[in-house]
Scaffold this motif. Sequence first.
Motif, mmCIF file in Angstrom:
data_model
loop_
_atom_site.group_PDB
_atom_site.id
_atom_site.type_symbol
_atom_site.label_atom_id
_atom_site.label_comp_id
_atom_site.label_asym_id
_atom_site.label_seq_id
_atom_site.Cartn_x
_atom_site.Cartn_y
_atom_site.Cartn_z
ATOM 1 N N LEU A 136 0.907 -1.433 0.029
ATOM 2 C CA LEU A 136 -0.006 0.013 -0.093
ATOM 3 C C LEU A 136 0.937 1.049 0.134
ATOM 4 O O LEU A 136 1.937 1.390 0.964
ATOM 5 N N LEU A 137 1.009 2.106 -1.211
ATOM 6 C CA LEU A 137 1.792 3.284 -1.260
ATOM 7 C C LEU A 137 0.759 4.429 -0.973
ATOM 8 O O LEU A 137 -0.202 4.766 -1.480
ATOM 9 N N GLN A 163 -3.908 8.550 -0.879
ATOM 10 C CA GLN A 163 -3.556 9.987 -1.016
ATOM 11 C C GLN A 163 -2.924 10.626 0.334
ATOM 12 O O GLN A 163 -2.308 11.589 0.541
ATOM 13 N N ASP A 164 -3.435 9.940 1.492
ATOM 14 C CA ASP A 164 -3.163 10.488 2.959
ATOM 15 C C ASP A 164 -3.223 9.277 3.733
ATOM 16 O O ASP A 164 -3.911 8.243 3.417
ATOM 17 N N GLY A 165 -3.155 9.534 5.078
ATOM 18 C CA GLY A 165 -3.188 8.460 6.215
ATOM 19 C C GLY A 165 -4.775 7.999 6.339
ATOM 20 O O GLY A 165 -4.852 6.865 6.556
ATOM 21 N N LEU A 166 -5.660 8.866 6.259
ATOM 22 C CA LEU A 166 -6.898 8.507 6.656
ATOM 23 C C LEU A 166 -7.504 7.835 5.538
ATOM 24 O O LEU A 166 -8.114 6.679 5.547
ATOM 25 N N GLN A 167 -7.157 7.949 4.310
ATOM 26 C CA GLN A 167 -7.780 7.263 3.023
ATOM 27 C C GLN A 167 -7.129 5.839 3.309
ATOM 28 O O GLN A 167 -7.406 4.714 2.900
ATOM 29 N N ALA A 168 -5.550 5.877 3.535
ATOM 30 C CA ALA A 168 -4.853 4.582 3.838
ATOM 31 C C ALA A 168 -5.621 3.567 4.942
ATOM 32 O O ALA A 168 -5.780 2.345 4.689
ATOM 33 N N VAL A 180 3.101 -4.630 3.235
ATOM 34 C CA VAL A 180 3.829 -3.420 3.509
ATOM 35 C C VAL A 180 3.306 -2.237 3.216
ATOM 36 O O VAL A 180 2.310 -2.151 2.181
ATOM 37 N N VAL A 181 3.497 -1.127 4.122
ATOM 38 C CA VAL A 181 2.874 0.213 3.989
ATOM 39 C C VAL A 181 3.997 1.075 3.651
ATOM 40 O O VAL A 181 5.068 1.177 4.363
ATOM 41 N N LEU A 182 3.992 1.691 2.500
ATOM 42 C CA LEU A 182 5.190 2.829 1.985
ATOM 43 C C LEU A 182 4.575 4.048 2.262
ATOM 44 O O LEU A 182 3.570 4.342 1.700
ATOM 45 N N LEU A 183 5.096 4.886 3.165
ATOM 46 C CA LEU A 183 4.315 5.854 3.715
ATOM 47 C C LEU A 183 5.194 7.157 3.725
ATOM 48 O O LEU A 183 6.276 7.344 4.198
ATOM 49 N N ASP A 184 4.664 8.217 3.056
ATOM 50 C CA ASP A 184 4.975 9.435 3.051
ATOM 51 C C ASP A 184 4.880 10.228 4.370
ATOM 52 O O ASP A 184 3.801 9.603 5.273
ATOM 53 N N MET A 185 5.638 11.351 4.972
ATOM 54 C CA MET A 185 5.437 11.610 6.287
ATOM 55 C C MET A 185 4.479 12.716 6.183
ATOM 56 O O MET A 185 3.672 13.331 6.945
ATOM 57 N N HIS A 186 4.685 13.774 5.092
ATOM 58 C CA HIS A 186 4.068 15.242 5.063
ATOM 59 C C HIS A 186 2.799 14.895 4.114
ATOM 60 O O HIS A 186 2.973 14.773 2.845
ATOM 61 N N VAL A 210 6.155 -1.330 7.762
ATOM 62 C CA VAL A 210 6.117 0.052 7.361
ATOM 63 C C VAL A 210 7.289 0.620 7.187
ATOM 64 O O VAL A 210 8.362 0.503 7.886
ATOM 65 N N PHE A 211 7.364 0.918 5.722
ATOM 66 C CA PHE A 211 8.551 1.790 5.371
ATOM 67 C C PHE A 211 8.207 3.186 5.082
ATOM 68 O O PHE A 211 7.215 3.575 4.410
ATOM 69 N N ALA A 212 9.089 4.124 5.500
ATOM 70 C CA ALA A 212 9.067 5.520 5.369
ATOM 71 C C ALA A 212 9.657 5.975 4.200
ATOM 72 O O ALA A 212 10.946 5.549 3.878
#
Length: 258
Positions: A136-137, A163-168, A180-186, A210-212
Amino acid sequence: MLVLSRGPQDKIVFPNLGITVEILRVDGHRVRVGVDAPKDIRILRHELTETLNGELQSEAEREAESKRTHDLRNRLNGAQLSLSLMEKQLDRGMHDEALASLHSAIHEIDQLDGSAKTEVSDDSVGEPANPIPRALLVEDDSNECELLAGYLRMSGYEVETAQDGLQAMVQLARRDRPDVVLLDMHMPRMDGPKTVKSIRLNPDYSGVKVFAVTGSQPEEMNVEIGPRGVDRWFQKPIRPQELVDSLNDELLGAAKVH
């Protein structure tokens, strides 16, 4: 067993049951018998009892199926209500309450998933699991998201995007869980650190890596690297193949995805 010798017109009476058995006629090896019993007592020939037992079993199966259907509808309704409430709460900026509603929906979906597993036929036992790893990107920049998702798919991964954490978090609740979740921070609405916290606080996601993938440093975002935070941290600009190699090492060990 009580054994009695009786001739024609003799009767056998069961006074406590209100049943009378009368020998009507004896013809060679066949005996004609009359049975008088109360209306609430059912009397059948022996060969019909198997049919009756089958009917009773079918009725029990129908009742069990009806109960399963009822429980399924209740679970689906609970999940739908939780997700609908979450949408209302998000519209009003009630993010903490929305997250609680999401967890409620996840619980209902987990129960549905458990019920489905118990009803899988024996024919499916022993079938190999899908070997394709799922990712999940989560990235709010649509161009970056599309490019990285394409690279991951070309590298053998099944990729969903948010597109953001809530949608994820919604996708985690509604769809098959990723490896795995590939996660942007901002990101808007729910940023990376809050998303990491939500994932790690839910024991249902204990096996999800979880990968940042972000332009920031871990200390800037106050995110721990380890089992309570992110498993690995990649700072942009990234080298996509290095990311894929790390994913393969983390998820598959020696069995690389080609």
